[in-house]
Design an enzyme around this catalytic site. Structure first.
Site, PDB file in Angstrom:
ATOM      1  N   GLY A  10     -38.461 -28.201   0.212  1.00  0.00           N
ATOM      2  CA  GLY A  10     -39.756 -28.713   0.646  1.00  0.00           C
ATOM      3  C   GLY A  10     -40.902 -28.130  -0.175  1.00  0.00           C
ATOM      4  O   GLY A  10     -40.688 -27.344  -1.112  1.00  0.00           O
ATOM      5  N   GLN A  11     -42.123 -28.494   0.202  1.00  0.00           N
ATOM      6  CA  GLN A  11     -43.304 -28.041  -0.533  1.00  0.00           C
ATOM      7  C   GLN A  11     -43.399 -26.515  -0.543  1.00  0.00           C
ATOM      8  O   GLN A  11     -43.507 -25.888  -1.596  1.00  0.00           O
ATOM      9  CB  GLN A  11     -44.574 -28.616   0.110  1.00  0.00           C
ATOM     10  N   ASP A  37     -26.789 -25.763   7.644  1.00  0.00           N
ATOM     11  CA  ASP A  37     -27.330 -26.592   8.722  1.00  0.00           C
ATOM     12  C   ASP A  37     -27.889 -25.654   9.793  1.00  0.00           C
ATOM     13  O   ASP A  37     -27.142 -25.046  10.550  1.00  0.00           O
ATOM     14  CB  ASP A  37     -26.229 -27.481   9.303  1.00  0.00           C
ATOM     15  N   ILE A  38     -29.224 -25.541   9.832  1.00  0.00           N
ATOM     16  CA  ILE A  38     -29.841 -24.567  10.747  1.00  0.00           C
ATOM     17  C   ILE A  38     -29.771 -24.999  12.209  1.00  0.00           C
ATOM     18  O   ILE A  38     -30.114 -24.217  13.102  1.00  0.00           O
ATOM     19  CB  ILE A  38     -31.297 -24.252  10.345  1.00  0.00           C
ATOM     20  N   ALA A  61     -38.478 -27.885   8.648  1.00  0.00           N
ATOM     21  CA  ALA A  61     -39.054 -28.504   9.844  1.00  0.00           C
ATOM     22  C   ALA A  61     -38.947 -30.015   9.751  1.00  0.00           C
ATOM     23  O   ALA A  61     -38.786 -30.569   8.668  1.00  0.00           O
ATOM     24  CB  ALA A  61     -40.525 -28.108  10.004  1.00  0.00           C
ATOM     25  N   THR A 102     -48.049 -24.987  12.976  1.00  0.00           N
ATOM     26  CA  THR A 102     -48.992 -26.043  12.631  1.00  0.00           C
ATOM     27  C   THR A 102     -50.247 -26.049  13.502  1.00  0.00           C
ATOM     28  O   THR A 102     -50.226 -25.571  14.645  1.00  0.00           O
ATOM     29  CB  THR A 102     -48.284 -27.414  12.772  1.00  0.00           C
ATOM     30  N   TYR A 126     -44.493 -34.004  17.639  1.00  0.00           N
ATOM     31  CA  TYR A 126     -44.459 -32.996  16.578  1.00  0.00           C
ATOM     32  C   TYR A 126     -45.114 -31.695  17.043  1.00  0.00           C
ATOM     33  O   TYR A 126     -44.529 -30.618  16.922  1.00  0.00           O
ATOM     34  CB  TYR A 126     -45.158 -33.538  15.330  1.00  0.00           C
ATOM     35  N   TRP A 151     -52.686 -29.255   6.903  1.00  0.00           N
ATOM     36  CA  TRP A 151     -53.000 -30.111   5.750  1.00  0.00           C
ATOM     37  C   TRP A 151     -52.341 -29.586   4.469  1.00  0.00           C
ATOM     38  O   TRP A 151     -52.986 -29.455   3.440  1.00  0.00           O
ATOM     39  CB  TRP A 151     -54.520 -30.198   5.565  1.00  0.00           C
TER      40      TRP A 151
END
Length: 282
Positions: A10-11, A37-38, A61, A102, A126, A151
């Site tokens: 991911g980022q 696989d978490i 996530a 988040t 979410y 963001w």
């Protein structure tokens, strides 16, 4: 230390891998779903024990906010159940756990930046599953550090910055929401803050991290186009009501970063400086 990084594709996971080269004093295990696989508790326990893991940074996530409304079970497994498994496994080794969370844990009705002590009130699947993941991790591991961010963008993966650059080149006109206010976060800056915590010693608790300043999505887009040299696309401001989505978005999600700055003695860059850095790399 032996450190497990989940969600490495991911980022944030990709930015963490770049910084690993600058922190060679630790050994890293970078995993995504192919390697671990978490959501499989037995697999998590086995991996953490066999590799003598001292700390975990959970960058994995379910982040597709609108899709989460119709994929509640999968979203819950990734955002609530998995952090509990990871935190529990590293707790049994006396280790620490960093859970990335988040701004969606808040409902966005504030008018001043959210502090870590402000009451949480998520209004999307979410947001609810991410809040449940914070709680699951903190219950399972004494040395859990939760970092809420907002963001997020980077040179890696799909994100708002890349999308606006692509659309800016493809279209002559674009409508972007102007009545949602927040702060962009360059994932490289978040990764730097995470390494500050790792190297200084993880202090348990909830922390907020984004870049400095605040802006609307509309103003953010204008800045992206300016920095990317896009001049042929007109950007129009839209009300949230003009752009309905399955999941509710917080209207105001600026985070107060005082706690993380004071705890780790870090300086956080202004959002536009970091955006310029990212676009220069793109």
């Amino acid at each position: 230390m032996n450190i497990l990084i989940t969600g490495c594709n991911g980022q944030l996971g990709n930015e963490m891998q770049l910084l690993e080269k600058q922190n060679p004093q630790h050994t890293y295990f970078n995993t995504d779903v192919q390697e671990l696989d978490i959501t499989d508790q037995q697999a998590v326990e086995q991996f953490v024990a066999e590799n003598a893991i001292d700390g975990i940074v959970n960058c994995a996530a379910f982040t597709a906010v609108d899709k989460a409304e119709s994929s509640q079970e999968l979203c819950d497994r990734l955002n609530r159940v998995a952090p509990g498994y990871l935190a529990g496994a590293v707790e049994r080794r006396g280790g620490w756990f960093i859970q990335i969370s988040t701004d969606y844990v808040f409902d966005g009705t504030n008018h001043t930046p959210y502090a870590e002590t402000d009451p949480v009130c998520p209004n999307s699947v979410y947001g609810r599953t991410k809040l449940a993941g914070e709680q699951a991790a903190r219950e399972a591991c004494q040395r859990t550090m939760v970092i809420r961010t907002a963001w997020l963008y980077s040179t890696f993966g799909n994100n708002f910055v890349k999308t606006m650059i692509r659309l800016g080149k493809e279209k002559t006109e674009l409508g972007v929401i102007f009545d949602q206010i927040g702060t962009p976060t360059y994932a490289a800056d978040l990764a730097t803050a995470i390494f500050a915590a790792i190297n200084q010693g993880v202090q348990p608790g909830v922390y907020h991290f984004s870049n400095e300043g605040c802006i609307s999505w509309y103003d953010f887009t204008k800045a992206i186009h300016r920095l990317a040299g896009i001049t042929t696309c007109k950007v129009r401001p839209l009300h949230t009501a003009e752009y309905p989505t399955p999941a509710a978005r917080p209207h105001y999600s600026v985070l107060d970063k005082t706690k993380i700055k004071q705890t780790y003695g870090i300086e956080i860059p202004y959002w536009e400086e970091s955006l310029a850095q990212c676009i220069a790399k793109l």
